[in-house]
Write an enzyme that holds these catalytic residues in place. Structure first.
Site, PDB file in Angstrom:
ATOM      1  N   GLN A 291      -7.641   0.270   3.522  1.00 24.07           N
ATOM      2  CA  GLN A 291      -8.454  -0.243   4.630  1.00 24.07           C
ATOM      3  C   GLN A 291      -9.888  -0.534   4.212  1.00 24.07           C
ATOM      4  O   GLN A 291     -10.685  -1.008   5.024  1.00 24.07           O
ATOM      5  CB  GLN A 291      -8.458   0.753   5.793  1.00 24.07           C
TER       6      GLN A 291
ATOM      7  N   GLY B   5       0.808  -1.213   0.000  1.00 20.01           N
ATOM      8  CA  GLY B   5       0.000   0.000   0.000  1.00 20.01           C
ATOM      9  C   GLY B   5       0.843   1.266   0.000  1.00 20.01           C
ATOM     10  O   GLY B   5       0.530   2.245  -0.698  1.00 20.01           O
ATOM     11  N   THR B   6       1.908   1.274   0.775  1.00 18.42           N
ATOM     12  CA  THR B   6       2.756   2.462   0.850  1.00 18.42           C
ATOM     13  C   THR B   6       3.323   2.797  -0.525  1.00 18.42           C
ATOM     14  O   THR B   6       3.283   3.962  -0.964  1.00 18.42           O
ATOM     15  CB  THR B   6       3.919   2.221   1.850  1.00 18.42           C
TER      16      THR B   6
ATOM     17  N   SER C  92      -3.555  -2.866  -0.621  1.00 17.69           N
ATOM     18  CA  SER C  92      -2.462  -3.650  -0.043  1.00 17.69           C
ATOM     19  C   SER C  92      -2.945  -5.054   0.285  1.00 17.69           C
ATOM     20  O   SER C  92      -3.985  -5.212   0.934  1.00 17.69           O
ATOM     21  CB  SER C  92      -1.997  -2.956   1.235  1.00 17.69           C
TER      22      SER C  92
ATOM     23  N   THR D  88      11.361  -7.450 -11.606  1.00 17.43           N
ATOM     24  CA  THR D  88      10.797  -8.793 -11.776  1.00 17.43           C
ATOM     25  C   THR D  88       9.587  -8.967 -10.858  1.00 17.43           C
ATOM     26  O   THR D  88       9.634  -8.632  -9.677  1.00 17.43           O
ATOM     27  CB  THR D  88      11.878  -9.858 -11.465  1.00 17.43           C
TER      28      THR D  88
ATOM     29  N   HIS E 287      -1.925  -7.478   2.376  1.00 18.82           N
ATOM     30  CA  HIS E 287      -1.953  -8.053   3.728  1.00 18.82           C
ATOM     31  C   HIS E 287      -3.079  -7.517   4.609  1.00 18.82           C
ATOM     32  O   HIS E 287      -3.244  -7.954   5.744  1.00 18.82           O
ATOM     33  CB  HIS E 287      -0.601  -7.883   4.422  1.00 18.82           C
TER      34      HIS E 287
ATOM     35  N   CYS F 200       4.276   4.864  20.896  1.00 14.99           N
ATOM     36  CA  CYS F 200       5.540   5.266  21.499  1.00 14.99           C
ATOM     37  C   CYS F 200       6.612   5.196  20.413  1.00 14.99           C
ATOM     38  O   CYS F 200       6.861   4.150  19.846  1.00 14.99           O
ATOM     39  CB  CYS F 200       5.879   4.323  22.638  1.00 14.99           C
TER      40      CYS F 200
ATOM     41  N   ASN G  67      -7.937   4.003   8.642  1.00 19.59           N
ATOM     42  CA  ASN G  67      -7.368   2.853   9.341  1.00 19.59           C
ATOM     43  C   ASN G  67      -7.629   2.880  10.844  1.00 19.59           C
ATOM     44  O   ASN G  67      -7.710   1.843  11.479  1.00 19.59           O
ATOM     45  CB  ASN G  67      -5.861   2.751   9.088  1.00 19.59           C
TER      46      ASN G  67
HETATM   47  C1  PLP Z   1      -4.882   3.488   5.071  1.00 22.66           C
HETATM   48  C2  PLP Z   1      -3.547   2.838   4.836  1.00 22.66           C
HETATM   49  N1  PLP Z   1      -2.816   3.205   3.778  1.00 22.66           N
HETATM   50  C3  PLP Z   1      -1.621   2.653   3.508  1.00 22.66           C
HETATM   51  C4  PLP Z   1      -1.086   1.686   4.335  1.00 22.66           C
HETATM   52  C5  PLP Z   1       0.250   1.088   4.012  1.00 22.66           C
HETATM   53  O1  PLP Z   1       0.113  -0.203   3.473  1.00 22.66           O
HETATM   54  P1  PLP Z   1       1.341  -1.244   3.486  1.00 22.66           P
HETATM   55  O2  PLP Z   1       1.481  -1.725   4.878  1.00 22.66           O
HETATM   56  O3  PLP Z   1       0.942  -2.322   2.544  1.00 22.66           O
HETATM   57  O4  PLP Z   1       2.538  -0.505   2.994  1.00 22.66           O
HETATM   58  C6  PLP Z   1      -1.805   1.287   5.470  1.00 22.66           C
HETATM   59  C7  PLP Z   1      -1.236   0.300   6.413  1.00 22.66           C
HETATM   60  O5  PLP Z   1      -1.456   0.364   7.599  1.00 22.66           O
HETATM   61  C8  PLP Z   1      -3.079   1.865   5.723  1.00 22.66           C
HETATM   62  O6  PLP Z   1      -3.814   1.518   6.784  1.00 22.66           O
END
Ligand code: PLP
Length: 387
Positions: free
Chosen positions: A183, A74-75, A203, A241, A205, A330, A155
């Site tokens: 999310q 996702g990032t 994402s 790849t 996972h 933290c 999230n």
């Molecule tokens: C709303 C949202 N965007 C992006 C991400 C990032 O996804 P990833 O962990 O696959 O990089 C998260 C992960 O917590 C998320 O909750």
């Protein structure tokens, strides 16, 4: 007494891999290890699986296969969307970027970096329920707005934004619209045609697929320049790849979501509602952050217990056998309050007293019944200790 089997109530952090996804992945980690770009017999099964998984995921999202770009998660999908759109050459002078104050850092920090590089930015504030109204967005738009990025579901609070309406507002002003659907995927139905967005990030996972794989949907015709260079994979939009096993697992996880979503969303919403009612009626000075929002994901509740330290509560619940997460993290010795809860107008004290509980596929009704009691008793014990 600790719960014999620890109960996982942190599905928004990550989800366990669906057994069906694992099974689908195994052949591509074992015998079909070939590179999909190789034209020999080792590459062919990998290539076929890639095509089949892309088709399946595209149909899950209501997209065309050519509109998908597989990423490392996702990032990366969020980064690629924002940086790819910003890098695309244009001759209309549009540079202004709009986002909200409750986005994930994968969006906010990219936009902050663009701002440091002299891109004009407006960060719109959500209301006290965590919602962004189309009117608020409209007020933030300018004749030179290039891009708007607003998430589907938050999230931390689960609050769902009216993305289809927001995208229309952005399009009416001639701007592109990106949404972080990380999310939302697996929790509410998602269709890029209904949302009418230009880009959408996902994402694996977060919906029982593997970690380290994600998707960026880029609607055909969206101005987009690749960020990475080095190969022709993903039609040159994200070279490297391909993670074949990951992509196969992601597509299988989506198939399972398709099958289970209608029943799962009802089941989890009923547990979530029961949990909220039980806590609000039995614990004094307890609240639900984002309560009153028009729509929330069915699995998420963010509780606030005034006068309490959320992190101490999370640790005590962990000892009692329940995994949840805190509203303040933290970070290198300092307590960093959540910007999302601050965005709802909560004070640092209130944010510190907040925890997120997120349910999922393996949550059972009895887990929630026991959790409600343990939560009530743990809050009482911590408050007793503090007073
Ligand atoms: C709303 C949202 N965007 C992006 C991400 C990032 O996804 P990833 O962990 O696959 O990089 C998260 C992960 O917590 C998320 O909750």
């Amino acid at each position: 007494m600790p719960n014999a089997d620890p109960v996982y109530l942190d599905y928004n952090a990550t989800t366990p891999l669906a057994p069906e996804a694992l099974e689908a992945m195994l052949p591509f980690l074992r015998e079909h290890f070939g590179n999909p770009s190789s034209i020999h017999g080792f590459g062919r099964p990998a290539k076929e699986a890639l095509i089949e998984s892309t088709d399946a995921f595209a149909s899950f999202l209501g997209a065309r296969p050519e509109e998908l770009v597989f990423t490392s998660g996702g990032t990366e999908a969020d980064n690629l969307a924002l940086l790819g759109a910003a890098a695309a050459p244009r001759d209309d002078g549009r540079r202004h970027i709009v986002t909200s104050n409750v986005e994930h850092h994968a969006v906010l920090q990219v936009i902050e970096e663009l701002e440091r590089r002299d891109w004009p930015v407006t960060i719109v504030e959500v209301d006290e329920r965590g919602e962004l109204t189309p009117d608020r967005l409209r007020d933030a738009l300018r004749p030179d707005t290039l891009l708007v990025s607003i998430m589907v579901a938050n999230n931390e609070t689960g609050v769902v934004q009216p993305v289809a309406e927001l995208a229309t507002v952005a399009h009416d002003a001639g701007a592109l619209f990106h949404t972080d659907a990380v999310q939302a995927c697996g929790k509410i139905p998602l269709d890029v045609r209904e949302l009418a967005v230009d880009m959408l990030a996902i994402s694996g996972h977060k919906f029982y697929g593997p970690r380290g794989v994600g998707v960026l949907y880029v609607r055909e015709g969206t101005p987009f320049t690749p960020v990475f260079r080095g190969g022709r994979q993903e039609r040159g939009r994200r070279p490297g790849t391909e993670n074949v096993a990951g992509i196969v697992g992601l597509a299988e996880a989506a198939r399972q979501v398709d099958k289970l979503l209608p029943t799962e969303s009802k089941r989890l919403a009923s547990y979530r509602d029961a949990l909220e009612q039980s806590v609000l009626s039995s614990v004094i000075d307890s609240y639900v952050n984002g309560e009153g929002a028009t729509r929330r994901t069915p699995n998420t509740v963010n509780f606030r217990f005034d006068g309490l330290e959320g992190e101490a509560l999370v640790l005590a619940l962990d000892e009692a056998g329940f995994a949840v997460s805190a509203g303040a993290a933290c970070d290198e010795g300092a307590v960093k309050p959540s910007h999302v809860l601050a965005g709802l107008g909560l004070s640092t004290e209130q944010i510190r007293g907040s925890i997120r509980v997120s349910l999922g596929r393996y949550t059972r009704e009895e887990d929630i019944e026991v959790f409600a009691e343990v939560l009530r008793d743990t809050v009482a014990a911590l408050r007793g200790r503090n007073s």
